[in-house]
Design a protein around this motif. Structure first.
Motif, short mmCIF file in Angstrom:
data_model
loop_
_atom_site.label_atom_id
_atom_site.label_comp_id
_atom_site.label_asym_id
_atom_site.label_seq_id
_atom_site.Cartn_x
_atom_site.Cartn_y
_atom_site.Cartn_z
N LEU A 157 102.01 47.76 26.41
CA LEU A 157 102.32 47.32 27.66
C LEU A 157 101.51 47.59 28.83
CD1 LEU A 157 106.30 47.76 26.97
CD2 LEU A 157 104.87 45.66 27.42
N GLN A 158 101.15 48.70 28.73
CA GLN A 158 100.38 49.28 30.20
C GLN A 158 98.83 48.46 30.11
OE1 GLN A 158 101.25 51.72 32.30
NE2 GLN A 158 99.68 50.74 33.53
N ARG A 159 98.39 48.31 29.11
CA ARG A 159 97.11 47.47 29.27
C ARG A 159 97.54 45.90 29.60
NH1 ARG A 159 95.95 50.44 24.61
NH2 ARG A 159 96.59 48.93 23.04
N GLU A 160 98.60 45.54 29.29
CA GLU A 160 98.91 44.03 29.41
C GLU A 160 99.21 44.13 30.87
OE1 GLU A 160 102.07 40.58 27.90
OE2 GLU A 160 101.50 42.31 26.73
N PHE A 161 99.93 45.11 31.36
CA PHE A 161 100.17 45.22 32.73
C PHE A 161 99.05 45.42 33.81
CE2 PHE A 161 101.12 47.79 36.76
CZ PHE A 161 102.11 46.95 37.17
N ASP A 162 97.90 46.21 33.19
CA ASP A 162 97.01 46.20 34.00
C ASP A 162 96.19 45.05 34.30
OD1 ASP A 162 97.60 48.99 34.72
OD2 ASP A 162 96.19 49.67 33.08
N LYS A 163 95.97 44.11 32.99
CA LYS A 163 95.40 42.95 33.03
C LYS A 163 96.08 42.03 33.93
CE LYS A 163 93.65 39.19 30.12
NZ LYS A 163 93.93 38.18 31.00
N ALA A 164 97.26 42.14 33.94
CA ALA A 164 98.19 41.03 34.74
C ALA A 164 98.17 41.42 36.19
CB ALA A 164 99.69 41.05 34.31
N LYS A 165 97.78 42.61 36.36
CA LYS A 165 97.74 43.15 37.97
C LYS A 165 96.31 42.65 38.52
CE LYS A 165 96.81 47.65 38.53
NZ LYS A 165 96.86 48.98 38.59
N LEU A 178 100.28 31.73 42.16
CA LEU A 178 100.67 33.21 42.55
C LEU A 178 101.96 33.67 42.21
CD1 LEU A 178 98.69 35.41 43.74
CD2 LEU A 178 99.83 35.06 46.13
N ASN A 179 103.09 32.88 42.59
CA ASN A 179 104.48 33.19 42.08
C ASN A 179 104.76 33.40 40.55
OD1 ASN A 179 107.25 33.39 41.80
ND2 ASN A 179 107.41 31.79 43.31
N LYS A 180 103.82 32.49 39.83
CA LYS A 180 103.97 32.85 38.47
C LYS A 180 103.34 34.03 37.74
CE LYS A 180 102.88 30.24 34.04
NZ LYS A 180 102.27 29.18 33.50
N SER A 181 102.03 34.23 38.48
CA SER A 181 101.41 35.51 38.16
C SER A 181 102.30 36.80 38.86
CB SER A 181 100.18 35.73 38.84
OG SER A 181 99.33 36.75 38.57
N PHE A 182 102.93 36.68 39.82
CA PHE A 182 103.76 37.67 40.24
C PHE A 182 104.94 38.02 39.40
CE2 PHE A 182 106.96 39.66 42.92
CZ PHE A 182 106.42 40.95 43.41
N ALA A 183 105.52 37.02 38.68
CA ALA A 183 106.80 36.98 37.90
C ALA A 183 106.46 37.82 36.73
CB ALA A 183 107.43 35.78 37.94
N LYS A 184 105.18 37.36 36.11
CA LYS A 184 104.75 38.07 34.78
C LYS A 184 104.51 39.57 35.31
CE LYS A 184 101.08 38.06 31.38
NZ LYS A 184 99.87 37.49 31.05
N LEU A 185 103.94 39.73 36.58
CA LEU A 185 103.64 41.33 36.66
C LEU A 185 105.13 41.91 36.96
CD1 LEU A 185 101.18 43.12 37.49
CD2 LEU A 185 101.35 42.30 39.90
N GLU A 186 105.81 41.56 37.68
CA GLU A 186 107.39 42.06 37.78
C GLU A 186 107.91 42.17 36.36
OE1 GLU A 186 110.74 41.55 41.00
OE2 GLU A 186 109.90 39.80 40.04
N PHE A 187 107.90 41.28 35.38
CA PHE A 187 108.65 41.37 34.01
C PHE A 187 107.61 42.45 33.50
CE2 PHE A 187 108.05 40.35 29.46
CZ PHE A 187 109.56 40.58 29.34
#
Length: 176
Positions: free
Chosen positions: A57-65, A157-166
């Motif tokens: 999850l951390q790796r996926e979060f970092d990539k999304a960030k 950007l909204n979609k990317s932010f939603a993924k990041l927030e999730f």
């Protein structure tokens, strides 16, 4: 008087051919019957829910960030709100880590160091993160408003932010 008998000699090649053909036709017919039978059969369905490990999850979060930041940089037109990323190696480590901070934070840190130290650098007098946070409070709030406006006006950007927030909420679930 002698009777003559006529016998027909069947060569082995056509017999083998006919036997093979019969076998193929039988297999095709039986597989068609089985396939038809499988369509009518009802299968029990299972839904498997898997969970990712915290490092995954951390790796996926970092990539999304970093994906979000790349998209943000394409849209952002205010230089002081740029987010600058660089690699550095923590003391005692040979593995470089990517860290990011807004341009206004770097600028505030540089100005504080220049104003308080002059030409000599004393490590004990370097500003703490709390001091920089205090010095940039107003600009940080402006930055949040700027990012929120960009997220609301740009669907990607909204979609990317939603993924990041999730992903962030999933990481915090594990901590609770």
């Amino acid at each position: 008087m002698m009777k003559s008998y006529t016998t027909f000699a069947i060569s082995s090649t056509p017999v083998k051919y006919l036997t093979g053909l019969f076998t193929v036709v039988t297999l095709l017919f039986s597989s068609a019957v089985f396939a038809q039978h499988d369509k009518t059969r009802k299968y029990e369905q299972f839904e498997v829910l898997g969970q990712k490990t915290k490092p995954q999850l951390q790796r996926e979060f970092d990539k999304a960030k970093f994906d979000f930041l790349d998209m943000y940089h394409e849209i952002n037109e205010v230089a002081k709100f740029d987010v600058l990323c660089s690699y550095h190696r923590p003391l005692g480590s040979k593995i470089a880590k990517k860290t990011c901070e807004p341009r206004y934070v770097r600028t505030a840190r540089a100005m504080y160091i220049q104003a308080s130290m002059g030409t000599e650098i004393e490590l004990s007098r370097l500003p703490s993160d709390d001091m920089i946070r205090f010095l940039t409070k107003q600009t940080r709030e402006e930055s949040y408003e700027h990012v929120a406006a960009l997220v609301m006006t740009n669907p990607e950007l909204n979609k990317s932010f939603a993924k990041l927030e999730f992903l962030h909420s999933r990481l915090n679930e594990d901590r609770e």
